[in-house]
Write a protein that holds these residues in place. Structure first.
Motif, PDB file in Angstrom:
ATOM      1  N   ALA A   1       0.829  -1.205   0.000  1.00  0.00           N
ATOM      2  CA  ALA A   1       0.000   0.000   0.000  1.00  0.00           C
ATOM      3  C   ALA A   1       0.860   1.251   0.000  1.00  0.00           C
ATOM      4  O   ALA A   1       2.027   1.222   0.411  1.00  0.00           O
ATOM      5  CB  ALA A   1      -0.910  -0.009   1.221  1.00  0.00           C
ATOM      6  N   GLU A   2       0.262   2.344  -0.436  1.00  0.00           N
ATOM      7  CA  GLU A   2       0.893   3.663  -0.323  1.00  0.00           C
ATOM      8  C   GLU A   2       0.223   4.371   0.843  1.00  0.00           C
ATOM      9  O   GLU A   2      -0.972   4.677   0.783  1.00  0.00           O
ATOM     10  CB  GLU A   2       0.730   4.454  -1.617  1.00  0.00           C
ATOM     11  N   ILE A   3       0.979   4.578   1.907  1.00  0.00           N
ATOM     12  CA  ILE A   3       0.435   5.153   3.141  1.00  0.00           C
ATOM     13  C   ILE A   3       0.787   6.634   3.206  1.00  0.00           C
ATOM     14  O   ILE A   3       1.959   7.008   3.194  1.00  0.00           O
ATOM     15  CB  ILE A   3       1.013   4.440   4.381  1.00  0.00           C
ATOM     16  N   HIS A   4      -0.236   7.470   3.291  1.00  0.00           N
ATOM     17  CA  HIS A   4      -0.025   8.918   3.396  1.00  0.00           C
ATOM     18  C   HIS A   4      -0.020   9.314   4.874  1.00  0.00           C
ATOM     19  O   HIS A   4      -0.995   9.073   5.592  1.00  0.00           O
ATOM     20  CB  HIS A   4      -1.107   9.680   2.641  1.00  0.00           C
ATOM     21  N   VAL A   5       1.079   9.915   5.292  1.00  0.00           N
ATOM     22  CA  VAL A   5       1.260  10.292   6.695  1.00  0.00           C
ATOM     23  C   VAL A   5       1.386  11.806   6.812  1.00  0.00           C
ATOM     24  O   VAL A   5       2.088  12.450   6.026  1.00  0.00           O
ATOM     25  CB  VAL A   5       2.523   9.636   7.281  1.00  0.00           C
ATOM     26  N   MET A   6       0.716  12.369   7.810  1.00  0.00           N
ATOM     27  CA  MET A   6       0.934  13.761   8.206  1.00  0.00           C
ATOM     28  C   MET A   6       1.546  13.726   9.593  1.00  0.00           C
ATOM     29  O   MET A   6       0.996  13.096  10.505  1.00  0.00           O
ATOM     30  CB  MET A   6      -0.378  14.542   8.219  1.00  0.00           C
ATOM     31  N   ILE A   7       2.699  14.392   9.761  1.00  0.00           N
ATOM     32  CA  ILE A   7       3.426  14.297  11.017  1.00  0.00           C
ATOM     33  C   ILE A   7       3.972  15.655  11.433  1.00  0.00           C
ATOM     34  O   ILE A   7       4.430  16.438  10.596  1.00  0.00           O
ATOM     35  CB  ILE A   7       4.571  13.261  10.920  1.00  0.00           C
ATOM     36  N   SER A   8       3.911  15.939  12.732  1.00  0.00           N
ATOM     37  CA  SER A   8       4.472  17.184  13.259  1.00  0.00           C
ATOM     38  C   SER A   8       5.912  16.961  13.711  1.00  0.00           C
ATOM     39  O   SER A   8       6.395  15.831  13.762  1.00  0.00           O
ATOM     40  CB  SER A   8       3.612  17.712  14.418  1.00  0.00           C
ATOM     41  N   GLY A   9       6.591  18.038  14.047  1.00  0.00           N
ATOM     42  CA  GLY A   9       8.033  17.999  14.256  1.00  0.00           C
ATOM     43  C   GLY A   9       8.546  17.115  15.370  1.00  0.00           C
ATOM     44  O   GLY A   9       9.682  16.640  15.306  1.00  0.00           O
ATOM     45  N   GLY A  10       7.742  16.883  16.405  1.00  0.00           N
ATOM     46  CA  GLY A  10       8.244  16.177  17.578  1.00  0.00           C
ATOM     47  C   GLY A  10       8.824  14.803  17.326  1.00  0.00           C
ATOM     48  O   GLY A  10       9.766  14.393  17.981  1.00  0.00           O
ATOM     49  N   LEU A  11       8.270  14.070  16.378  1.00  0.00           N
ATOM     50  CA  LEU A  11       8.748  12.712  16.094  1.00  0.00           C
ATOM     51  C   LEU A  11       9.561  12.612  14.810  1.00  0.00           C
ATOM     52  O   LEU A  11       9.979  11.521  14.428  1.00  0.00           O
ATOM     53  CB  LEU A  11       7.567  11.735  15.990  1.00  0.00           C
ATOM     54  N   THR A  12       9.781  13.728  14.141  1.00  0.00           N
ATOM     55  CA  THR A  12      10.330  13.682  12.788  1.00  0.00           C
ATOM     56  C   THR A  12      11.662  12.964  12.679  1.00  0.00           C
ATOM     57  O   THR A  12      11.865  12.125  11.787  1.00  0.00           O
ATOM     58  CB  THR A  12      10.455  15.102  12.210  1.00  0.00           C
ATOM     59  N   ALA A  13      12.609  13.266  13.567  1.00  0.00           N
ATOM     60  CA  ALA A  13      13.946  12.671  13.458  1.00  0.00           C
ATOM     61  C   ALA A  13      13.885  11.149  13.581  1.00  0.00           C
ATOM     62  O   ALA A  13      14.467  10.419  12.764  1.00  0.00           O
ATOM     63  CB  ALA A  13      14.877  13.255  14.509  1.00  0.00           C
ATOM     64  N   ALA A  14      13.178  10.651  14.588  1.00  0.00           N
ATOM     65  CA  ALA A  14      13.056   9.205  14.782  1.00  0.00           C
ATOM     66  C   ALA A  14      12.262   8.579  13.642  1.00  0.00           C
ATOM     67  O   ALA A  14      12.606   7.502  13.147  1.00  0.00           O
ATOM     68  CB  ALA A  14      12.378   8.910  16.121  1.00  0.00           C
ATOM     69  N   TYR A  15      11.217   9.248  13.222  1.00  0.00           N
ATOM     70  CA  TYR A  15      10.361   8.763  12.124  1.00  0.00           C
ATOM     71  C   TYR A  15      11.171   8.561  10.847  1.00  0.00           C
ATOM     72  O   TYR A  15      11.056   7.535  10.179  1.00  0.00           O
ATOM     73  CB  TYR A  15       9.235   9.770  11.931  1.00  0.00           C
TER      74      TYR A  15
END
Length: 263
Positions: free
Chosen positions: A26-40
């Protein structure tokens, strides 16, 4: 003849397997804020490798009205399967019917830290009074437009009794990482979640706020109600909440929340 038949059968099996794998990816579309960005960013390639899914990511603040803010992206109808953001902001989206209530998973706790430009003297922040003196001594202070900045501007300054003094020199930074403003020398002190400060070059993190002033932010993940790939999205959330993700989360300055814990 029999050998050709077996070979044809084997090729047909391999072809069918490839089609099945492609169909299940699947193609998963994610919206993410800065707090987890580095680990993500460190974890997504591993998830893609293990599952065959492709992750497409849009970055933006958990709240606010800037063009990249997650609520604004959803309002514009941008595609979203997974939302990763400040817990109470995700809760607001659940109330608005934009995220599925039963899909929410609390992932990490994130403390606020203080940063200065690389090489600049590091102020004493060992106590609430020390932080107060450091803020009063600074010529300029920057804080984020997300959860940590809302707390700093509406609660912490008042708690320290310096709200009036901060009005002329403290400013909220929309969308841009606070660390970048500090690195450019446009602010003497920057306040933002440690996990958001760590990836920024050109700054020194003095440390987290002392306990009397600290405000822990919970970051959570959930499935958008308009998701076209809810099952694949749930698989991504499960991966981010699994022991396999723990080391990357800790390395980025976050405290993983045990499965099943509520906040």
């Amino acid at each position: 003849m029999r050998r050709h038949a077996l070979r044809a059968l084997a090729l047909a099996f391999v072809g069918a397997l490839a089609i099945t794998t492609a169909a299940s990816a699947a193609e998963i579309h994610v919206m993410i804020s800065g707090g987890l960005t580095a680990a993500y960013k460190a974890l997504v390639p591993e998830f893609e490798r293990k599952t065959g899914h492709k992750v497409v990511t849009a970055y933006g603040p958990s709240m606010g009205t800037t063009v990249n803010a997650i609520p604004m992206r959803l309002q514009r109808g941008e595609p979203a399967d997974v939302l990763i953001m400040v817990g109470y902001a995700l809760g607001d989206l659940v109330k608005q019917g934009k995220a599925a209530a039963d899909s929410r998973v609390d992932l990490v706790k994130s403390p606020i830290g203080i940063a200065v430009k690389s090489g600049a003297p590091k102020p004493d922040i060992s106590s609430a009074d020390a932080v107060k003196q450091a803020l009063l001594a600074a010529k300029s202070v920057a804080y984020s437009d997300s959860a940590s900045g809302v707390y700093v501007s509406t609660e912490m300054f008042q708690k320290l009794g310096i709200a009036d003094q901060m009005k002329g020199k403290a400013r909220m930074i929309p969308a841009t990482p606070v660390g970048e403003i500090v690195a450019k020398g446009e602010a003497d002190i920057g306040l933002q979640q440690v996990a958001e400060l760590r990836p920024v070059a050109g700054i020194d993190i003095v440390g987290p706020l002392p306990e009397p002033l600290q405000k822990i932010t919970v970051f959570s993940a959930g499935i958008a109600t308009g998701s076209k790939e809810p099952d694949a999205g749930k698989a991504l959330i499960s991966f981010l909440a699994s022991p396999d993700a723990r080391d990357a989360l800790i390395k980025s300055g976050l405290d993983p929340i045990p499965a099943g814990a509520t906040h």
